[in-house]
Design a protein around this motif. Structure first.
Motif, short mmCIF file in Angstrom:
data_model
loop_
_atom_site.label_atom_id
_atom_site.label_comp_id
_atom_site.label_asym_id
_atom_site.label_seq_id
_atom_site.Cartn_x
_atom_site.Cartn_y
_atom_site.Cartn_z
N ASP A 394 -10.79 11.23 18.60
CA ASP A 394 -11.40 12.56 18.52
C ASP A 394 -11.66 12.99 17.08
O ASP A 394 -12.51 13.85 16.85
CB ASP A 394 -10.48 13.59 19.20
CG ASP A 394 -10.26 13.28 20.66
OD1 ASP A 394 -11.24 12.97 21.36
OD2 ASP A 394 -9.09 13.31 21.10
N CYS A 395 -10.93 12.47 16.14
CA CYS A 395 -11.17 12.75 14.72
C CYS A 395 -10.76 11.53 13.91
O CYS A 395 -9.92 10.74 14.35
CB CYS A 395 -10.42 13.99 14.25
SG CYS A 395 -8.61 13.84 14.28
N ILE A 396 -11.35 11.38 12.74
CA ILE A 396 -11.11 10.22 11.88
C ILE A 396 -10.66 10.73 10.52
O ILE A 396 -11.30 11.62 9.94
CB ILE A 396 -12.38 9.35 11.74
CG1 ILE A 396 -12.80 8.82 13.12
CG2 ILE A 396 -12.14 8.20 10.78
CD1 ILE A 396 -14.10 8.05 13.09
N VAL A 397 -9.57 10.18 10.02
CA VAL A 397 -9.03 10.55 8.71
C VAL A 397 -8.77 9.27 7.92
O VAL A 397 -8.75 8.16 8.49
CB VAL A 397 -7.74 11.38 8.83
CG1 VAL A 397 -8.01 12.70 9.51
CG2 VAL A 397 -6.66 10.59 9.57
N CYS A 398 -8.58 9.41 6.62
CA CYS A 398 -8.29 8.26 5.76
C CYS A 398 -7.21 8.65 4.76
O CYS A 398 -7.07 9.82 4.39
CB CYS A 398 -9.54 7.76 5.04
SG CYS A 398 -10.28 8.95 3.91
N ILE A 399 -6.46 7.66 4.32
CA ILE A 399 -5.36 7.84 3.36
C ILE A 399 -5.53 6.81 2.25
O ILE A 399 -5.87 5.64 2.52
CB ILE A 399 -3.98 7.68 4.03
CG1 ILE A 399 -3.75 8.77 5.08
CG2 ILE A 399 -2.86 7.73 3.01
CD1 ILE A 399 -2.43 8.63 5.81
N ASP A 400 -5.27 7.25 1.04
CA ASP A 400 -5.29 6.33 -0.10
C ASP A 400 -4.48 6.93 -1.23
O ASP A 400 -4.30 8.16 -1.31
CB ASP A 400 -6.72 6.05 -0.56
CG ASP A 400 -6.79 4.85 -1.50
OD1 ASP A 400 -5.79 4.10 -1.56
OD2 ASP A 400 -7.81 4.68 -2.19
N ALA A 401 -3.99 6.07 -2.12
CA ALA A 401 -3.19 6.49 -3.27
C ALA A 401 -3.96 6.21 -4.55
O ALA A 401 -4.83 5.34 -4.60
CB ALA A 401 -1.83 5.77 -3.29
N TRP A 402 -3.58 6.96 -5.61
CA TRP A 402 -4.25 6.86 -6.91
C TRP A 402 -3.18 6.91 -7.99
O TRP A 402 -2.52 7.93 -8.18
CB TRP A 402 -5.24 8.01 -7.06
CG TRP A 402 -6.12 7.91 -8.27
CD1 TRP A 402 -6.57 6.78 -8.86
CD2 TRP A 402 -6.67 9.00 -9.01
NE1 TRP A 402 -7.38 7.08 -9.93
CE2 TRP A 402 -7.47 8.44 -10.05
CE3 TRP A 402 -6.59 10.38 -8.91
CZ2 TRP A 402 -8.14 9.23 -10.96
CZ3 TRP A 402 -7.27 11.16 -9.82
CH2 TRP A 402 -8.04 10.59 -10.83
N PHE A 403 -3.01 5.81 -8.71
CA PHE A 403 -1.95 5.72 -9.71
C PHE A 403 -2.44 6.00 -11.13
O PHE A 403 -1.67 5.88 -12.07
CB PHE A 403 -1.31 4.33 -9.66
CG PHE A 403 -0.45 4.13 -8.45
CD1 PHE A 403 0.86 4.55 -8.44
CD2 PHE A 403 -0.95 3.53 -7.32
CE1 PHE A 403 1.66 4.37 -7.33
CE2 PHE A 403 -0.17 3.35 -6.19
CZ PHE A 403 1.15 3.77 -6.20
N THR A 404 -3.70 6.36 -11.29
CA THR A 404 -4.20 6.69 -12.62
C THR A 404 -3.88 8.13 -13.01
O THR A 404 -3.74 8.44 -14.19
CB THR A 404 -5.71 6.45 -12.69
OG1 THR A 404 -6.01 5.15 -12.18
CG2 THR A 404 -6.21 6.52 -14.12
N GLN A 405 -3.76 9.01 -12.03
CA GLN A 405 -3.46 10.42 -12.31
C GLN A 405 -1.95 10.57 -12.46
O GLN A 405 -1.23 10.87 -11.50
CB GLN A 405 -3.99 11.29 -11.16
CG GLN A 405 -3.79 12.77 -11.33
CD GLN A 405 -4.35 13.30 -12.63
OE1 GLN A 405 -3.61 13.60 -13.55
NE2 GLN A 405 -5.66 13.42 -12.70
N LYS A 406 -1.46 10.34 -13.67
CA LYS A 406 -0.04 10.39 -13.95
C LYS A 406 0.29 11.59 -14.82
O LYS A 406 -0.59 12.20 -15.42
CB LYS A 406 0.42 9.11 -14.65
CG LYS A 406 0.10 7.82 -13.89
CD LYS A 406 0.49 6.61 -14.70
CE LYS A 406 0.11 5.33 -13.99
NZ LYS A 406 0.45 4.12 -14.80
N GLN A 407 1.57 11.87 -14.90
CA GLN A 407 2.09 12.91 -15.80
C GLN A 407 3.24 12.32 -16.60
O GLN A 407 4.21 11.82 -16.05
CB GLN A 407 2.58 14.14 -15.03
CG GLN A 407 3.12 15.24 -15.94
CD GLN A 407 4.07 16.15 -15.23
OE1 GLN A 407 4.27 16.02 -14.02
NE2 GLN A 407 4.67 17.06 -15.94
N SER A 408 3.10 12.37 -17.91
CA SER A 408 4.13 11.81 -18.78
C SER A 408 5.37 12.68 -18.77
O SER A 408 5.30 13.91 -18.61
CB SER A 408 3.60 11.67 -20.21
OG SER A 408 2.45 10.85 -20.24
N LYS A 409 6.50 12.04 -18.98
CA LYS A 409 7.74 12.79 -19.09
C LYS A 409 7.78 13.53 -20.41
O LYS A 409 7.33 13.02 -21.44
CB LYS A 409 8.94 11.84 -18.99
CG LYS A 409 9.26 11.39 -17.58
CD LYS A 409 10.56 10.63 -17.54
CE LYS A 409 10.92 10.26 -16.11
NZ LYS A 409 12.21 9.53 -16.05
#
Length: 744
Positions: A394-409
């Motif tokens: 009835d509906c279609i979704v997608c999932i993905d990760a992105w490791f370029t958007q980081k935050q430094s300590k």
């Protein structure tokens, strides 16, 4: 007559690094009436001077203290507690308090019964506050003075004021507030008081100016003497109003019932501070910057510098250098919060109207949140009417990760100096993700027949793994947040985001997004999920039973198009979206398009705070959603034309091959069954057995070749006695040799 209070000029040297006890004020003692006379070893004595009927000794000079400065524009508002003049042994603070003394024409002998009661701020007098009480007797070295320390000023005046010194209670001293705490207090005041009170005024301003089509009106209210409900005189603030082409300096008369942010909002300006402000920015300027910063990399420093140069060329300058950037950035941030809260309140009113006029059941329709996120996927009044037997989802979704958007300590450890913003966001709460991580974690136990727990065995196995995995884990030493993971619908609209803190793409992030989606959809809605490793995700759900079986049966898993070619061919036969029924032309790469749109924020958000990073990302996602919502008509038209073109090409190819569609379908089913058939069982020693067999065959072939050569030598040397039997022996040797050669 009344004796005027002596004054000493303050020292202008002020060091902000000194403690509060070092910032003291000048102190004056009456020489004849002080309860702590010249024998006090802790106070220096100066030569006394006599003038008229009274003389005074200066006990603290101006060069013996550092002056205390109030914050700018807060003389009538910020009233800190008086700092101690001297700290006596036993941590007793010697402070200065102003006294109001009634003076009567009496003789020195009659003043013994007249006790001056010191004035106290909000608490009853006590022996600690009044050192001259009976409970705290202090020796008086002056035999001519009585209990009244101000009796020497009995000159017939009605009242007289002077300063006396008392011991202050250390528990009642106001604690020192550092700069970080001041910023947090100001942040809380913005979030809890100022912004909620500005919402009605902001909507009224939008209505009166037809959505800010009219210019801002600068008014000076310092001379207005209107009646005030709080019965306070108020204060006058000098405010610099920044417009596109000029800077206007105005004066505002403010009080509790008519604050400066409220007056400025009615004029079309936004204040830079909640109370003691000195700058205001035109709403048109803030709206322009808000529109600009979501279309390019946000850079408030460059914008403020360009604006200052532009205004300076036209003769409009501010008093201090680099004074616009910090105040403008503060005004811009809280203006964005104001706009977001206003939009959220309007959306809630619309949702309530839909609930009243419609018949959306609580568990029969998707939630209002999903309805607002994507009207095409979740906005139908009755989504079950359009369901067909061929439709798998009835509906279609997608999932993905992105490791370029980081935050430094932060090396200074100032993560707690970034308070959260009072606005709704697309990010999942960290507690929600942490609960899912704890739910999917393996419980440590001892397997049957073993004497050590599973964690110890896993540690022994991991110690022999390659060093590449150790390098991956080390990335968390430098980054507090390692990436993002998103859940999008098939129309590339963000449903939820999750912040990642692990070195790898852990499954609990995807499971948290799936669980959040299930909380907002009906129990009978079927979902098609596209993921880079959809096959592994389905395997984990079936193997470990993270969710109930009815929930798992509603999901159809597939692999994103661009990542499908990295999987094995049997996996592509089952999980490729072009080969799996129900997914149509959905490619599952909406997350990649989102990452491409957020790419300009990689550099500036690498060094930002935790909540500021999420706020900027949320602002950008809201802009992308608004942009896609306005382009839904063009998107549907383009996709419909593309779908029809693909359909015509498929029908043309089907007719040209001259084979019936049913036969092709049966052949495809047979191919899938053959490709996904489990392989034959293989033994670990089978290879060694085959090699040994080959070596034995080679030895037998060599032995038969030697036998044949020996027989040929006998024949050539005429050593054959029985020729017929010799021929039979030769034929048998050659037959066995040929058979072994074929087997080899």
């Amino acid at each position: 007559m009344a004796v005027p209070r002596p004054r000493i000029r303050k020292s202008k040297s002020t060091s902000p690094s000194k403690s509060r006890d070092d910032r003291i004020r000048p102190a004056i003692f009456p020489s004849q009436s002080s309860a702590l006379g010249g024998n006090n070893p802790f106070l220096p004595l100066l030569p006394s001077t006599s003038s008229g009927s009274s003389s005074g000794s200066v006990l603290v000079q101006s060069d013996m203290f550092t002056g205390f400065r109030r914050p700018r524009n807060s003389r009538s508002f910020y009233l800190p507690k008086e700092p101690p003049v001297l700290v006596l042994p036993g941590r007793q603070h010697f402070v200065q308090q102003e006294q109001v003394v009634p003076v009567l024409k009496q003789s020195r002998a009659d003043t013994g019964s007249q006790r001056v009661k010191p004035r106290h701020n909000g608490h009853a007098p006590s022996s600690i506050d009044d050192p001259f009480s009976k409970d705290n007797p202090v020796p008086n070295d002056n035999p001519f003075s009585s209990d009244d320390p101000f009796s020497i000023f009995n000159d017939g005046a009605e009242h007289s004021t002077d300063t006396i010194f008392t011991f202050a209670d250390p528990s009642q001293q106001q604690p020192q507030v550092n700069g970080c705490q001041k910023r947090i207090n100001q942040w809380n005041r913005w979030a809890t008081e100022v912004i909620p009170s500005l919402l009605p005024l902001f909507r009224a301003h939008l209505h009166e100016t037809s959505n800010m089509r009219a210019p801002a009106v600068v008014e000076d209210t310092s001379r207005d003497k209107h009646s005030c409900s709080c019965l306070s005189n108020g204060r006058v603030l000098q405010v610099a109003c920044v417009l596109f082409d000029r800077i206007e300096n105005i004066s505002l008369r403010t009080c509790k019932c008519s604050t400066a942010p409220h007056q400025l909002m009615s004029m079309g300006f936004f204040a830079c501070a909640p109370i003691a402000l000195s700058l205001a920015v035109d709403l048109h300027v803030l709206q322009f910057v808000k529109t600009l910063f979501v279309r390019q990399t946000p850079n408030a420093t460059a914008w403020c510098e360009a604006l200052e140069v532009f205004l300076a060329e036209r003769g409009h300058t501010l008093k201090s250098k680099d004074s616009l950037r910090r105040r403008f950035n503060n005004a811009y941030h809280w203006y964005c919060i104001l706009v977001l809260q206003n939009n959220d309140q309007v959306s809630k009113v619309i949702d309530v109207a839909h609930l009243v006029n419609g018949s959306r059941g609580e568990h029969q329709q998707p939630s209002d949140y999903l309805h607002a996120r994507c009207p095409l996927c979740f906005g139908a009044c009755d989504w079950q009417k359009s369901r067909t037997e061929e439709q798998m989802v009835d509906c279609i979704v997608c999932i993905d990760a992105w490791f370029t958007q980081k935050q430094s300590k932060n090396p200074r450890g100032t993560e707690g100096h970034d308070p959260s913003n009072p606005s709704q966001m697309f990010f999942l709460p960290p507690d929600f993700v942490a609960k899912m991580e704890a739910h999917t974690a393996d419980d440590d136990s001892v397997e049957e027949g073993m004497q050590v727990p599973v964690s110890v065995l896993d540690g022994c196995g991991e110690s022999f793994k390659a060093a590449d995995e150790k390098r991956e884990k080390a990335s968390t030493q430098f980054f507090a947040d390692t990436g993002l993971i998103a859940l999008l619908c098939r129309h590339d609209r963000v449903l939820w985001l999750a912040n990642m803190t692990s070195a790898g793409e852990k499954q609990h992030y995807a499971l948290a997004l799936i669980q959040q989606l299930c909380l907002h959809i009906p129990d009978t809605m079927r979902v098609g999920l596209l993921y880079d490793i959809g096959c592994q995700l389905e395997r984990s759900l079936c193997k470990w039973n993270f969710f109930d079986h009815p929930l798992l049966s509603r999901f159809q898993f597939a692999i994103s198009v661009f990542h499908a070619y990295g999987h094995q061919w049997p996996c592509q036969v089952v999980y490729h979206p072009r080969k799996r029924p129900g997914f149509g032309l959905s490619d599952g790469e909406g997350c990649e398009r989102l990452w491409s749109a957020l790419k300009p924020l990689i550099a500036p958000l690498r060094v930002s705070g935790f909540h500021q990073r999420m706020f900027v990302l949320d602002m950008q996602v809201r802009h992308l959603d608004a942009k896609s919502l306005s382009a839904f008509g063009i998107w549907l038209s383009r996709r419909w034309a593309h779908c029809q073109a693909r359909k015509r090409a498929a029908n043309t190819g089907l007719r040209s091959c001259g084979i019936e569609e049913g036969y092709l379908h049966d052949q495809w089913v047979s191919q899938v069954e053959h490709q996904t058939k489990p392989g034959p069982r293989q033994s670990k020693t089978k290879v060694e057995e085959e090699i040994g067999r080959i070596l034995e065959l080679e030895k037998l072939v060599n032995a038969h070749e030697a036998t044949i050569r020996q027989l040929e030598i006998q024949l050539m040397s005429n050593q054959v006695d029985n020729y017929p039997s010799f021929q039979l022996e030769m034929a048998d040797a050659r037959a066995q040799h040929d058979k072994l050669s074929e087997s080899l």
